[in-house]
Design an enzyme around this catalytic site. Structure first.
Site, PDB file in Angstrom:
ATOM      1  N   SER A 162       0.629  -1.038  -0.103  1.00 57.68           N
ATOM      2  CA  SER A 162       0.086   0.048  -0.226  1.00 57.68           C
ATOM      3  C   SER A 162       0.886   1.178   0.123  1.00 57.68           C
ATOM      4  O   SER A 162       1.960   1.233   0.506  1.00 57.68           O
ATOM      5  CB  SER A 162      -0.948  -0.165   1.189  1.00 57.68           C
ATOM      6  OG  SER A 162      -1.518   1.370   1.468  1.00 57.68           O
ATOM      7  N   TYR A 182      -1.226   0.088  10.285  1.00 55.09           N
ATOM      8  CA  TYR A 182      -1.410  -0.549   9.042  1.00 55.09           C
ATOM      9  C   TYR A 182      -0.156  -0.151   8.143  1.00 55.09           C
ATOM     10  O   TYR A 182       0.384  -1.090   7.418  1.00 55.09           O
ATOM     11  CB  TYR A 182      -2.659   0.103   8.305  1.00 55.09           C
ATOM     12  CG  TYR A 182      -3.015  -0.454   7.010  1.00 55.09           C
ATOM     13  CD1 TYR A 182      -3.630  -1.656   6.849  1.00 55.09           C
ATOM     14  CD2 TYR A 182      -2.736   0.423   6.066  1.00 55.09           C
ATOM     15  CE1 TYR A 182      -3.808  -1.981   5.648  1.00 55.09           C
ATOM     16  CE2 TYR A 182      -3.104   0.023   4.717  1.00 55.09           C
ATOM     17  CZ  TYR A 182      -3.594  -1.303   4.420  1.00 55.09           C
ATOM     18  OH  TYR A 182      -4.094  -1.528   3.314  1.00 55.09           O
TER      19      TYR A 182
END
Lengths: 251, 453
Positions: free
Chosen positions: A143, A156
């Site tokens: 990501s 995250y």
């Protein structure tokens, strides 16, 4: 050992991006194995792929967090295709609310385990197999959040940063074995993970459009791609902000 | 149950009077199931791709259930052409999948960006209504979730009263989970079209009545700004699916292939003055002049059926204020109503380009199904001050001549007018009360028109 070129394993196929990636491979005539925790739902997705693209598509149970099962899962993939799969795409991902992850270590651990440990555990198994037979591809969804830690989702982000570093090393290791490793860094996507977040519409990709770019890049043998492409430039700017300034910012 | 909802400003495709809604979008059957089983007392309305023009799929008083991600195809029978798919599958996806295999939609509205469930719930019609009826005629059966009975399978022969309430029932009888639909076998991706100029309304209506039966598809583009001797001048476009022998040699090899132009997009809301009377009048006159009488023109299905789908977000051309669509059906004996409506449109200069005229065939038993034998006129009306009075006038003309309007296009009418147009509404309310005694299913339109008790 025989290699079936046009077969691919989608681990974490229940997400809308995983489904869209499977669909893109099926369009190109690949046989698909969909893996995830909800087998009934996977069967719906498999039927859809079979009707739309007239390719074979099977389903297997897969739990990213059950590390001990990953070896058995690999065997099932080989058995299902009748030989070594052409490639694997790791789409399993988990993003908890950042504040929850700060307060509750179990949530933080689940974030790290799903996004990083599960990938390491599974992809190492595939890496060994592909290395042995000298071909194959390994792609994983990292990501843009892993490019720089921000207060709004750094747990995250940390997991994805770990995944990015892992894939980079894996690519380095497998280069001589002729195995492609592709790091995919999506920006905002319109998925269940981001549903309800106030994302800027022009920067948000549909899972279908994102998957199209991803599969093109995989088949082209790319190394690191941003999806959509302009996130490369956005993240370059964000990475170049000096830390003394970055720590004061709200982004 | 903690629901992950997004707050969105929703309207119909006309972008008239948007409202803030909480939207839930399931991606798995299990998510939908737990939502339906534990929805509590909050009202909701299922929504597809949002192509209804008005407030059909808007529910600011409760939730909106976005069904677009439950769009899995389940089975296709290559010999019979019957497709079993979830309600969220769009007509565009069906075309993309099945045209290359020789199957086409049995009925299609003027956009392919609608879902199968939306097509059933609005009982959409197409250019072949005069011979084939509506979309519902090709629905073998459907699975409907209802609050009182859970999942019910219904068809014209099984639970037929539920079926005919759901067809055209704009989502108020329950959630359409899946449907089995009959596709149409075609030899190519092309349509063979005859273009014909008709200088006056009488000419086009006469032509439609006498020769529509020779064509599978028939539709007329009508100039709503032309007056007096030119009143209702039209370009009639009629055709059928091209057979392989109709195609020019270069297409014969690959009859299902054609080159798509990449879609254009309207990136911003146009300022309100772009579509003014002068620009529209110029467009209409040019369009009429350019289209001469031509026979057997071969064109791909996209450009014949979906000219506007080539421009994404074309609704933004009408600017921020949006527009409404008005679609009226007149019975054959109410022809004078059509004339007075056209006279009024050309006098008041409110109509816009792309008005469409068509002759309908017989209606079906759908309680709120729109098509009736006669004529239908569809037009865009840009939102300007006085639009409410203007549409009230249009409604009055419709009522006086025994006509009715189309729920998928309606934004403004009132319950008394609607009830006078649809005698089936009382039976519909009773059916809804049986299927949904707590009144869980509700929408802005349903409340405005008192479609539910």
């Amino acid at each position: 050992m025989l290699i079936s070129r046009k077969t691919v394993v989608i681990a974490g196929a229940l997400s809308s991006v995983g489904r869209a990636i499977a669909d893109q491979f099926a369009r190109r005539g690949f046989s698909i194995l969909l893996a995830g925790r909800d087998v009934d739902e996977l069967k719906c997705l498999a039927d859809d792929i079979k009707v739309r693209h007239e390719v074979s598509c099977s389903v297997r149970f897969f739990d990213a967090l059950d590390f001990a099962s990953h070896g058995g899962f690999l065997d099932q993939c080989v058995e299902s295709f009748g030989n070594t799969p052409g490639g694997v795409v790791y789409c399993a991902g988990y993003m908890a609310d950042q504040e929850l992850a700060q307060m509750d270590f179990a949530t933080a651990k689940r974030t790290l385990d799903t996004n990083l440990s599960g990938a390491v555990s599974l992809l190492e198994k595939f890496a060994a197999l592909f290395e042995e037979c000298g071909s194959g591809f390994i792609a994983a969804l990292s990501s843009v959040a892993g490019d720089r830690g921000r207060k709004s989702n750094y747990i995250y982000g940390a997991a994805k940063a770990g995944l990015t570093a892992y894939l980079s090393g894996l690519r380095n290791r497998l280069y001589s074995a002729n195995v492609q490793v592709i790091t995919i860094k999506p920006g905002f996507m319109d998925t269940a993970m981001t549903w309800g977040m106030p994302l800027p519409a022009p920067l948000t990709a549909s899972p279908e459009a994102a998957a199209k770019a991803m599969v093109k890049a995989i088949l082209r043998g790319a190394n690191v791609i941003y999806v959509p492409f302009f996130w490369r430039w956005i993240m370059m700017i964000i990475r170049y902000i000096p830390e003394w300034q970055f720590k004061k910012m709200n982004i | 149950m903690l629901l992950n909802t997004a707050s969105k400003t929703l309207s119909g495709w006309g972008r008239y009077h948007p409202k803030d809604c909480a939207v839930f979008r399931p991606e798995r059957n299990s998510e939908l199931k737990s939502f339906l089983e534990a929805s509590g007392d909050q009202s909701f309305i299922p929504r597809g791709l949002g192509r209804s023009y008005g407030d059909t799929a808007v529910n600011e008083a409760g939730l909106v259930l976005d069904m677009c991600r439950l769009n899995r195809m389940r089975h296709f029978d290559e010999t019979t052409g019957i497709l079993d798919c979830e309600g969220g599958v769009s007509l565009a996806e069906i075309l993309e999948t099945f045209v290359p295999r020789g199957w086409f939609l049995p009925v299609t509205p003027g956009t392919k960006f609608v879902t199968v469930a939306g097509a059933i719930a609005n009982d959409v019609h197409g250019k072949n209504h005069h011979g084939d009826g509506t979309f519902a005629r090709f629905v073998h059966s459907l699975e409907l979730w209802t609050p009182a009975l859970g999942v019910v399978t219904c068809s014209p022969s099984e639970n037929s009263e539920i079926f005919w309430a759901t067809v055209g029932g704009i989502g108020l009888t329950g959630v359409i989970l899946s449907a089995k639909i009959q596709l149409r076998a075609v030899e190519s991706a092309y349509v063979k079209v005859d273009y014909q100029r008709c200088p006056h309304l009488d000419a086009v209506l006469e032509e439609m009545e006498s020769r529509d039966r020779d064509y599978l598809y028939s539709v007329a583009w009508i100039d709503c700004l032309a007056k007096r001797a030119h009143l209702g001048r039209s370009i009639l476009m009629r055709g059928a699916h091209a057979r392989v022998r109709d195609l020019p040699r270069r297409h014969e090899e690959k009859p299902y292939k054609f080159s798509r132009r990449p879609p254009l997009a309207v990136p911003i809301d146009f300022p309100g003055f772009v579509l003014n009377n002068l620009s529209i009048k110029t467009f209409n006159t040019l369009f009429y002049r350019i289209n001469r009488n031509r026979q057997e023109v071969i064109t791909n299905y996209e450009s014949y059926f979906y000219p506007l789908d080539g421009i994404h977000d074309w609704n933004r051309m009408y600017g921020r204020r949006g527009f409404i669509q008005y679609q009226a059906a007149f019975p054959f004996e109410g022809r004078m109503g059509l004339v007075s409506m056209l006279e009024m449109l050309s006098e008041q200069k409110r109509a816009s380009f792309l008005a469409v005229l068509k002759c309908f065939g017989p209606s079906n038993p759908g309680l709120l199904s729109y098509p009736m034998p006669g004529y239908t006129l569809a037009l865009d009306i840009p939102c300007k001050p006085g639009i409410e009075e203007f549409t009230r006038e249009l409604d009055r003309i419709l009522l006086d001549h025994g006509g009715r309007l189309y729920l998928a296009k309606d934004s403004l009418t009132d319950s008394a007018t609607f009830a006078a147009m649809y005698p089936g509404v009382e039976a519909f309310r009773e059916q809804c009360a049986l299927l949904d005694p707590q009144g869980l299913l509700s929408s802005a339109q349903a409340r405005r028109l008192h479609l539910i008790k």
